[in-house]
Design a protein around this motif. Structure first.
Motif, PDB file in Angstrom:
ATOM      1  N   LEU A 150     -15.281  13.758   0.146  1.00 37.51           N
ATOM      2  CA  LEU A 150     -14.287  13.328   1.136  1.00 37.51           C
ATOM      3  C   LEU A 150     -13.567  12.083   0.655  1.00 37.51           C
ATOM      4  CD1 LEU A 150     -15.777  13.654   4.706  1.00 37.51           C
ATOM      5  CD2 LEU A 150     -13.971  14.951   3.624  1.00 37.51           C
ATOM      6  N   ARG A 194     -13.169  10.983  -2.353  1.00 35.16           N
ATOM      7  CA  ARG A 194     -12.283  11.229  -3.477  1.00 35.16           C
ATOM      8  C   ARG A 194     -11.066  12.016  -3.053  1.00 35.16           C
ATOM      9  NH1 ARG A 194     -14.459  11.951  -9.224  1.00 35.16           N
ATOM     10  NH2 ARG A 194     -12.222  11.814  -9.391  1.00 35.16           N
ATOM     11  N   ALA A 195     -11.252  12.904  -2.051  1.00 40.70           N
ATOM     12  CA  ALA A 195     -10.126  13.725  -1.625  1.00 40.70           C
ATOM     13  C   ALA A 195      -9.186  12.972  -0.691  1.00 40.70           C
ATOM     14  CB  ALA A 195     -10.615  15.000  -0.956  1.00 40.70           C
ATOM     15  N   THR A 196      -9.623  11.831  -0.161  1.00 44.34           N
ATOM     16  CA  THR A 196      -8.722  11.047   0.678  1.00 44.34           C
ATOM     17  C   THR A 196      -7.744  10.342  -0.247  1.00 44.34           C
ATOM     18  OG1 THR A 196     -10.612  10.589   2.083  1.00 44.34           O
ATOM     19  CG2 THR A 196      -8.629   9.336   2.510  1.00 44.34           C
ATOM     20  N   GLY A 197      -6.491  10.563  -0.021  1.00 42.63           N
ATOM     21  CA  GLY A 197      -5.496   9.922  -0.871  1.00 42.63           C
ATOM     22  C   GLY A 197      -5.456   8.432  -0.606  1.00 42.63           C
ATOM     23  N   ARG A 198      -4.628   7.743  -1.365  1.00 41.84           N
ATOM     24  CA  ARG A 198      -4.541   6.307  -1.148  1.00 41.84           C
ATOM     25  C   ARG A 198      -3.637   5.979   0.032  1.00 41.84           C
ATOM     26  NH1 ARG A 198      -1.973   4.237  -5.653  1.00 41.84           N
ATOM     27  NH2 ARG A 198      -1.359   6.381  -5.981  1.00 41.84           N
ATOM     28  N   GLY A 199      -3.009   7.003   0.596  1.00 42.68           N
ATOM     29  CA  GLY A 199      -2.143   6.753   1.738  1.00 42.68           C
ATOM     30  C   GLY A 199      -0.923   7.639   1.638  1.00 42.68           C
ATOM     31  N   VAL A 200       0.123   7.269   2.365  1.00 39.15           N
ATOM     32  CA  VAL A 200       1.335   8.073   2.320  1.00 39.15           C
ATOM     33  C   VAL A 200       2.142   7.607   1.114  1.00 39.15           C
ATOM     34  CG1 VAL A 200       3.339   8.852   3.606  1.00 39.15           C
ATOM     35  CG2 VAL A 200       1.240   8.304   4.804  1.00 39.15           C
ATOM     36  N   LYS A 201       1.899   8.228  -0.019  1.00 38.18           N
ATOM     37  CA  LYS A 201       2.582   7.838  -1.261  1.00 38.18           C
ATOM     38  C   LYS A 201       3.163   9.087  -1.891  1.00 38.18           C
ATOM     39  CE  LYS A 201       0.732   3.591  -1.280  1.00 38.18           C
ATOM     40  NZ  LYS A 201      -0.614   3.156  -1.558  1.00 38.18           N
ATOM     41  N   ASN A 206      -4.719   0.092   1.009  1.00 41.80           N
ATOM     42  CA  ASN A 206      -5.444   1.237   0.476  1.00 41.80           C
ATOM     43  C   ASN A 206      -6.148   1.968   1.626  1.00 41.80           C
ATOM     44  OD1 ASN A 206      -7.271   2.959  -0.713  1.00 41.80           O
ATOM     45  ND2 ASN A 206      -7.739   1.557  -2.387  1.00 41.80           N
ATOM     46  N   VAL A 207      -5.699   3.203   1.877  1.00 43.72           N
ATOM     47  CA  VAL A 207      -6.219   3.950   3.030  1.00 43.72           C
ATOM     48  C   VAL A 207      -7.708   4.264   2.883  1.00 43.72           C
ATOM     49  CG1 VAL A 207      -6.025   6.128   4.277  1.00 43.72           C
ATOM     50  CG2 VAL A 207      -3.988   4.872   3.690  1.00 43.72           C
ATOM     51  N   ARG A 208      -8.142   4.400   1.630  1.00 43.48           N
ATOM     52  CA  ARG A 208      -9.563   4.709   1.421  1.00 43.48           C
ATOM     53  C   ARG A 208     -10.482   3.659   2.036  1.00 43.48           C
ATOM     54  NH1 ARG A 208     -10.199   6.838  -4.708  1.00 43.48           N
ATOM     55  NH2 ARG A 208      -9.342   8.912  -4.330  1.00 43.48           N
ATOM     56  N   THR A 262     -10.759   4.634   5.602  1.00 45.47           N
ATOM     57  CA  THR A 262     -11.440   5.876   5.978  1.00 45.47           C
ATOM     58  C   THR A 262     -12.897   5.923   5.531  1.00 45.47           C
ATOM     59  OG1 THR A 262     -10.406   6.867   4.065  1.00 45.47           O
ATOM     60  CG2 THR A 262      -9.457   7.407   6.178  1.00 45.47           C
TER      61      THR A 262
END
Lengths: 369, 371
Positions: free
Chosen positions: B37, B39-46, B173-175, B178
């Motif tokens: 999860l 790793r699959a979460t992107g860094r955000g809306v990029k 950084n969205v990670r 989350t």
């Protein structure tokens, strides 16, 4: 394979589901009920940003700016502070989302034509909220600066940007979240199937089934058919809740939506068949469904944040999750009103998962304990 | 009494160890889940895909296309020939936005008497992404305008210079946002699965009667079921925090002991709920479906989907009695913001209170059901 025996299993399963009221509720009505519960979170489309102000200038102009920034209620002054450490403590405790620091000399500099520096201290621990807060705050300070300088020398407009949001013109969260959440709540029937299959093994009724002439394929297809049918039956209340209660526009074809839901159920139930093969009790089956489908679907199915397609691993992980495809399909049919052609990648992948899961389930299935 | 409970716990653990598949899943699956999860979460809306319909084909529109592409939120994926093609890209989800430059755009731009119109179309079906993409596109045009006017000697910088200082996660950084939530959810899910099925399973398989006729009291039976679940939840929590901290470099700015101390009442409250579910369900299937409904409700009110303060008042009040809401606030505040005990007093108190009430309720519920 005999259709008669398959039908007999199908009938037995239906009787099972319809006799147990709680089970019936959970397989057919619970998705709609859950959607009703979940989607209320998105009903209010307001954003409240709590702010702490440190006004070092203490001028009429600085007070007017604070009033202007907070006038429409999006920003609310929670506290007046007099030091960075005080501000930091409020941010740390989560009592405010950002701080506004107005340095000494603000009014003087602004009256001299600027630029007058103002500092925004933002809590970045929720990045999406922080980005929105900074954007809203800069809009408000810019507007105030224009008004304070008489509004006369507003810059000439060179480019007239006409923005429009298609499919959801007011960019309401509710409109975009309800079709997305439908994908999550509609995973209940597949869970019920995984449990029904493991239950027979655990409780021991599987043993008497082995003694009957029913073949593996007939048994699995009969079970799958019953839960698939109940799942499809459950799509209607979900659709009604979305359209009548939450007033989400439905621009597509209802029959198409129903057919694509069936494809989604098939893909999810394919996984259920595989899981049920390896697992001996319901506890393990539940754990697998929760960890493999349910919790991930909130994070990586594209519900809030987009699927990260720049990275191969994350694309693979997200695309292996049936929910990812149905979130896209559901939004496509509901909001964009599209037919099957633009959604073909998602539909084909779901079909492949469903057929693959079914075949693997049939091959692996052994009529013994 | 302790000896009796000890025996029951021993029985539970033995039973678990015999089911090697479940045991493996209980300890390996959560870690695997967090790694995948996270790793699959992107860094955000990029790098969201944008298509351009350029009817002007001028140097200016090409420059603007390059500027759009240079924005970190956006990437220009295609130039389309007509509006129908642009619409198809949006329908397929291949593009999040389309920018349409009408013919004569460059001419209008250099004509001081008129503004050059440009259409920006965003895909509103995913509202959060649409909002960020839209403001990114608008910022590109605003920056370009400012630069052009500056070249003509017109200063357009706003008279207030807003300087942004971001605490705790300056790169947005969205990670980092989350991963602590994922740690909370995964720990929750494991604990609840174990706790909720304990009694329902014994009842379904007919072994509950055997337990009741032993000298064990009701409270002892509940404790015997609760303690193994607590231990499994706690071990998982420790592994998950270690992965978050050392595998994904999520900071631990506050005290780990504080986080641990507040994890205890969170686990106890969830175990209490598990025992209650377990005692109202006649079969495991029912228990499991109840757990799913509860998990959905907890996710709803956790503040992960929508911050609790943005909820309608009634729902915001409900969130206050959901342990997950307090716990997610706590884990984020401790890990990311370095919160101290004083900062989290109310949430800690709420967790302790909820744990106490739910556990007492669970014991009472079970006493009545078992007789």
């Amino acid at each position: 394979m005999s259709p008669r025996r398959t039908l007999a299993i199908l009938r037995k399963e239906f009787r099972h589901i319809f006799r147990d009221l709680r089970l019936f509720f959970l397989v057919t009505v619970s998705p709609a009920f859950l959607l009703l519960l979940l989607a209320h979170v998105f009903v209010l489309d307001v954003q409240q940003i709590e702010v702490a102000v440190w006004d070092l200038d203490r001028s009429p102009l600085s007070r007017r700016m604070v009033a202007a920034v907070t006038s429409d209620g999006e920003f609310q002054v929670q506290a007046w502070v007099a030091s960075y450490s005080e501000l930091e403590q409020l941010l740390r405790a989560g009592r405010v989302d950002c701080g506004l620091v107005i340095p000494e000399g603000f009014a003087r500099q602004l009256e001299a034509g600027g630029p007058a520096p103002v500092e925004a201290v933002v809590d970045g621990s929720d990045p999406i909220a922080a980005i929105q807060a900074v954007f809203s705050l800069s809009q408000r300070t810019t507007a105030f600066a224009l008004a304070a300088s008489g509004g006369g020398k507003s810059a000439p407009v060179l480019i007239d940007v006409r923005s429009e949001a298609w499919y959801n013109p007011a960019l309401k969260s509710l409109v975009s979240m309800v079709p997305g959440l439908a994908a999550i709540v509609l995973s209940m029937p597949a869970l019920a199937l995984a449990l029904a299959l493991t239950r027979e093994k655990e409780v021991g009724s599987f043993e008497s089934l082995i003694a009957t002439p029913v073949r593996g394929a007939e048994y699995l297809l009969g079970k799958l058919g019953a839960y698939l049918a109940c799942g499809i039956l459950g799509v209607l209340p979900v659709w009604l809740v979305a359209v009548l209660y939450f007033r989400v526009p439905f621009r597509g074809d209802f029959l198409l939506y129903l057919a694509l839901s069936a494809v989604y159920f098939l893909a999810e139930m394919g996984f259920s068949l595989i899981i049920a093969n390896f697992v001996r009790n319901q506890q393990t089956a539940m754990l697998l469904v929760l960890t493999v489908f349910f919790v991930p679907s909130f994070f990586i199915a594209g519900l809030i944040l987009p699927v990260d397609t720049r990275n191969l691993l994350s694309t693979l992980v997200s695309y292996a999750l049936p929910t990812t495809h149905f979130v896209a399909i559901s939004r496509g049919v509901f909001l964009k009103g599209v037919g099957p052609a633009p959604l073909q990648t998602h539909i084909l992948l779901l079909l492949a998962m469903g057929v693959g899961g079914l075949l693997i389930g049939l091959v692996l299935f052994r009529k013994r304990l | 009494m302790t000896a009796r409970i000890g025996n029951l716990i021993w029985k539970e653990l033995l039973q678990l160890a015999r089911d090697w598949l479940l045991t493996t899943f209980l300890f390996v699956l959560p870690m695997l889940q967090l790694v995948l999860l996270a790793r699959a979460t992107g860094r955000g809306v990029k790098e969201q895909p944008v298509v351009i319909l350029d009817l002007d084909r001028s140097a200016v529109t090409r420059e603007l296309a390059v500027r759009l592409d240079n924005r970190e939120e956006l990437v220009v994926t295609r130039f389309v020939e007509d509006e129908r093609a642009l619409e198809e890209e949006l329908e397929r989800g291949e593009a999040r936005a389309g920018v349409i430059f009408p013919s004569g755009f460059a001419g209008d731009l250099s004509n001081p008497t008129r503004a050059a119109p440009v259409r920006v179309v965003v895909d509103g079906s995913s509202d959060a992404v649409a909002g960020i993409v839209q403001s990114a596109v608008e910022t590109v045009f605003a920056d370009y305008t400012r630069q052009r006017l500056a070249e003509q000697g017109i200063r357009t910088d706003p008279a207030i210079d807003l300087r942004v200082v971001t605490y705790y996660n300056p790169t947005y950084n969205v990670r980092q946002f989350t991963i602590p939530a994922q740690v909370g959810f995964i720990t929750y899910q494991i604990t609840l699965v174990i706790a909720s099925l304990g009694l329902a399973r014994e009842r379904e398989l007919g072994t509950l009667e055997g337990l009741i006729v032993t000298p064990l009291s009701r409270t002892e039976i509940v404790l015997g079921k609760a303690i193994p679940a607590f231990l499994i939840g706690l071990v998982n929590f420790l592994f998950l925090v270690a992965i978050a901290r050392f595998g994904f470099h999520v900071p631990m700015r506050g005290s780990f002991l504080l986080l641990l101390a507040l994890t205890v009442p969170f686990l106890l409250a969830e175990i209490g709920w598990g025992v209650i579910i377990s005692s109202v369900s006649r079969t495991q299937q029912q228990a499991i479906l109840f757990v799913f409904m509860m998990a959905l409700a907890d996710l709803t009110f956790s503040g992960y989907l929508v911050p609790v303060k943005n909820l309608p008042l009634a729902l915001a009040l409900v969130a206050r009695v959901v342990p997950m809401y307090h716990y997610l606030t706590v884990i984020r505040a401790v890990m990311l913001k370095g919160a101290r005990p004083g900062d989290l007093g109310l949430h800690g108190l709420a967790l302790a209170l909820l744990a106490a009430i739910i556990l007492v309720g669970a014991v009472r519920r079970v006493s009545r059901r078992l007789d």
